[in-house]
Motif scaffolding. Structure first.
Motif, PDB file in Angstrom:
ATOM      1  N   GLU A  45     -64.023  58.456 -57.546  1.00 56.41           N
ATOM      2  CA  GLU A  45     -64.247  59.864 -57.860  1.00 56.41           C
ATOM      3  C   GLU A  45     -62.945  60.574 -58.206  1.00 56.41           C
ATOM      4  N   ILE A  46     -61.836  60.145 -57.634  1.00 55.49           N
ATOM      5  CA  ILE A  46     -60.548  60.720 -58.008  1.00 55.49           C
ATOM      6  C   ILE A  46     -60.235  60.413 -59.470  1.00 55.49           C
ATOM      7  N   THR A  47     -60.513  59.190 -59.896  1.00 56.47           N
ATOM      8  CA  THR A  47     -60.312  58.823 -61.310  1.00 56.47           C
ATOM      9  C   THR A  47     -61.181  59.682 -62.216  1.00 56.47           C
ATOM     10  N   ALA A  48     -62.435  59.888 -61.805  1.00 59.24           N
ATOM     11  CA  ALA A  48     -63.343  60.716 -62.608  1.00 59.24           C
ATOM     12  C   ALA A  48     -62.817  62.142 -62.737  1.00 59.24           C
ATOM     13  N   SER A  88     -76.329  59.229 -70.585  1.00 57.43           N
ATOM     14  CA  SER A  88     -76.936  57.906 -70.708  1.00 57.43           C
ATOM     15  C   SER A  88     -76.526  57.008 -69.542  1.00 57.43           C
ATOM     16  N   ALA A  89     -75.249  57.032 -69.195  1.00 61.89           N
ATOM     17  CA  ALA A  89     -74.770  56.207 -68.085  1.00 61.89           C
ATOM     18  C   ALA A  89     -75.401  56.634 -66.769  1.00 61.89           C
ATOM     19  N   ALA A  90     -75.537  57.940 -66.562  1.00 59.90           N
ATOM     20  CA  ALA A  90     -76.140  58.439 -65.322  1.00 59.90           C
ATOM     21  C   ALA A  90     -77.603  58.043 -65.219  1.00 59.90           C
ATOM     22  N   ALA A 146     -71.540  58.893 -61.419  1.00 63.68           N
ATOM     23  CA  ALA A 146     -72.083  60.135 -60.869  1.00 63.68           C
ATOM     24  C   ALA A 146     -71.032  61.230 -60.826  1.00 63.68           C
ATOM     25  N   ALA A 147     -69.815  60.880 -60.428  1.00 58.66           N
ATOM     26  CA  ALA A 147     -68.751  61.878 -60.331  1.00 58.66           C
ATOM     27  C   ALA A 147     -68.395  62.435 -61.702  1.00 58.66           C
ATOM     28  N   GLN A 148     -68.330  61.581 -62.702  1.00 55.24           N
ATOM     29  CA  GLN A 148     -68.059  62.073 -64.052  1.00 55.24           C
ATOM     30  C   GLN A 148     -69.112  63.089 -64.487  1.00 55.24           C
ATOM     31  N   ALA A 149     -70.392  62.755 -64.286  1.00 60.36           N
ATOM     32  CA  ALA A 149     -71.470  63.656 -64.705  1.00 60.36           C
ATOM     33  C   ALA A 149     -71.436  64.956 -63.908  1.00 60.36           C
ATOM     34  N   SER A 150     -71.261  64.864 -62.593  1.00 58.64           N
ATOM     35  CA  SER A 150     -71.234  66.060 -61.752  1.00 58.64           C
ATOM     36  C   SER A 150     -70.070  66.971 -62.125  1.00 58.64           C
ATOM     37  N   LEU A 151     -68.900  66.394 -62.306  1.00 60.04           N
ATOM     38  CA  LEU A 151     -67.720  67.192 -62.631  1.00 60.04           C
ATOM     39  C   LEU A 151     -67.819  67.800 -64.022  1.00 60.04           C
ATOM     40  N   ALA A 152     -68.422  67.072 -64.953  1.00 63.02           N
ATOM     41  CA  ALA A 152     -68.640  67.624 -66.283  1.00 63.02           C
ATOM     42  C   ALA A 152     -69.543  68.846 -66.224  1.00 63.02           C
ATOM     43  N   HIS A 183     -71.436  66.962 -53.243  1.00 62.42           N
ATOM     44  CA  HIS A 183     -71.540  65.513 -53.033  1.00 62.42           C
ATOM     45  C   HIS A 183     -71.735  64.908 -54.424  1.00 62.42           C
ATOM     46  N   LEU A 184     -70.641  64.586 -55.065  1.00 64.26           N
ATOM     47  CA  LEU A 184     -70.685  64.172 -56.467  1.00 64.26           C
ATOM     48  C   LEU A 184     -71.569  62.954 -56.682  1.00 64.26           C
ATOM     49  N   TYR A 185     -71.553  62.015 -55.735  1.00 60.88           N
ATOM     50  CA  TYR A 185     -72.297  60.765 -55.917  1.00 60.88           C
ATOM     51  C   TYR A 185     -73.797  60.992 -56.057  1.00 60.88           C
TER      52      TYR A 185
END
Length: 450
Positions: free
Chosen positions: A137-140, A436-438, A103-109, A66-68
């Motif tokens: 989340e697809i964009t991320a 920082s964004a997260a 959230a998705a960017q951080a989780s996927l990273a 759950h990426l969010y």
């Protein structure tokens, strides 16, 4: 994409013969063209990576996330599942397109930094006015560079209907089905090279009506996509299903058409012997999430029994609100240790744990023809683990070093032939910026409950 040659490494292929050797792996564009012992063929225009002291594996497959939730970590840390959900649903009711993207960017990273090249995400919270959360989340995923299987989740049973979710985050059944079909038509790519495949995924028996479960299965099969939901995660869920439907969660799901090789369940902890046999005979998959299950005190899935019965069992991080580290490689170690704590030292081998993280995950997602093993012709999703480190020095078995030892650094991670991580550094985004964004986003979402 350049031709990339990995030379002199220990290679765990996960091919049908489960070959391992010191040798080479060659990626040309997004496909593997050579995998074998000894030196690689000579190429004039290749980038060559010295793999001595490294272990090469297929990229890991995360079958449940759950990426969010990355921006709601660290809350309700001592609660059971239902108490945890009651605390967090009001917070999740505030998520927006922007917060889901962050959230998705951080989780996927974090998934990439821990060896993951393919991620399935179960997103089922769609507050009204929140924007296009699935697109966010697809964009991320496209920006981080991972292969992505977003599962369009849903809930149509809110508190007024006896469910757990606030009524503000549930949707009308017809609205859900229309939005899910539109997402499939817009995003789903069924091609063998696909970086993006949609999944139909009502949330759980206690947040979704039987009508939605049945119609979602019909919709998915009409479009040839897979089905996913939470099931048998806690004893509370079993008791609730018995009281509400007069049967267990799996019996209920089975009545609604929710078993088969195109279906996988998240968690699957509380299955009895007959249910495990049925899952095996129908080739229904299970996403095992050991860290989250332990964090919430839900129990330990019977992974050895499920595998012995023929049910594919993959690994999942689950949401980072119930697994704050968000590390896929940690799930290999925890899956192994928990299986042995439950079933003894022979319950799960180190190589079986690696198989769960790779080939079994690919099977669950319907991608085993192209992912999950290192073979010529398969997609170039490859992890190169650097074992030239103090924690791994002297360990004679590289696979055991990976699964039982400290998480090693990544020398290289290729997703679809493109470098995503190199020398343990994410190449596709700045980690400090993501962090920082997260942090800012979580502070805004949770200000009144801190």
């Amino acid at each position: 994409m350049a031709r990339i040659v990995i030379e002199g490494a220990h290679v765990a292929t996960l091919d049908p013969a489960r070959r391992e050797f010191v040798g080479h792996v060659v990626a040309d564009g997004n496909r593997l063209v050579a995998v074998g012992p000894g030196p690689a063929p000579a190429y004039d225009d290749a980038r060559v990576l010295d793999g001595r002291g490294c272990l090469v594996t297929p990229g890991f497959v995360n079958t449940h996330h759950h990426l969010y939730q990355w921006v709601t970590r660290g809350l309700a840390v001592d609660s059971t599942l239902f108490g945890w959900l009651t605390t967090l649903y009001p917070v999740w009711a505030r998520i927006t397109e922007e917060s889901v993207y962050v959230a998705a960017q951080a989780s996927l990273a974090q998934l990439a930094l821990t060896g993951c090249t393919t991620a399935a995400d179960h997103h089922y919270v769609f507050p009204r006015g929140g924007g296009d959360l699935l697109a966010a989340e697809i964009t991320a995923a496209q920006e981080i560079g991972l292969r992505f299987h977003p599962a369009r989740g849903s809930m149509d049973r809110g508190q007024k209907d006896g469910g757990l979710p606030p009524d503000s985050v549930v949707e009308d059944r017809d609205e859900i089905l229309a939005a899910t079909e539109a997402a499939i038509e817009r995003w789903h790519d069924p091609s063998p090279d696909s970086m993006l495949q949609l999944v139909v995924a009502p949330c759980s028996p206690f947040s979704v009506s039987g009508e939605l479960m049945r119609e979602s299965a019909e919709l998915a099969r009409r479009h040839g996509v897979h089905l996913h939901t939470h099931l048998a995660e806690t004893t509370d869920e079993t008791e609730w299903c018995r009281a509400t439907y007069g049967c267990t969660p799996l019996e209920y799901a089975d009545q609604l058409g929710w078993t088969g090789p195109d279906v996988w369940f998240a968690h699957g902890i509380h299955f009895d012997d007959a249910e495990i046999k049925h899952l095996g005979s129908t080739r229904t998959g299970v996403a095992h999430c050991p860290s989250s299950n332990a964090r919430l005190g839900a129990g330990i899935a019977r992974t050895a029994d499920l595998r012995a019965a023929g049910a594919p069992v993959g690994l999942g991080v689950d949401g980072t609100a119930s697994n704050e580290s968000g590390s896929l490689i940690e799930e290999l170690r925890h899956a192994l240790l928990f299986a042995r704590a439950r079933g003894g030292p022979q319950a799960l081998t180190v190589r079986a744990a690696l198989e769960m993280a790779t080939l079994d995950g690919a099977r669950i997602l319907g991608r085993a023809n192209d992912l999950g093993s290192l073979e010529p012709g398969k997609l170039a999703d490859v992890a190169v683990w650097n074992l030239n480190t103090l924690p791994h020095a002297g360990l004679p078995d590289p696979v055991a070093a990976l699964v039982l030892g400290s998480p090693p650094p990544l020398a290289l991670l290729l997703a679809n032939g493109r470098p995503v991580v190199e020398h343990d550094v994410l190449l596709t985004a700045d980690e400090a910026t993501l962090a920082s964004a997260a942090a800012r986003t979580q502070a805004l979402l949770t200000a009144d409950i801190r």
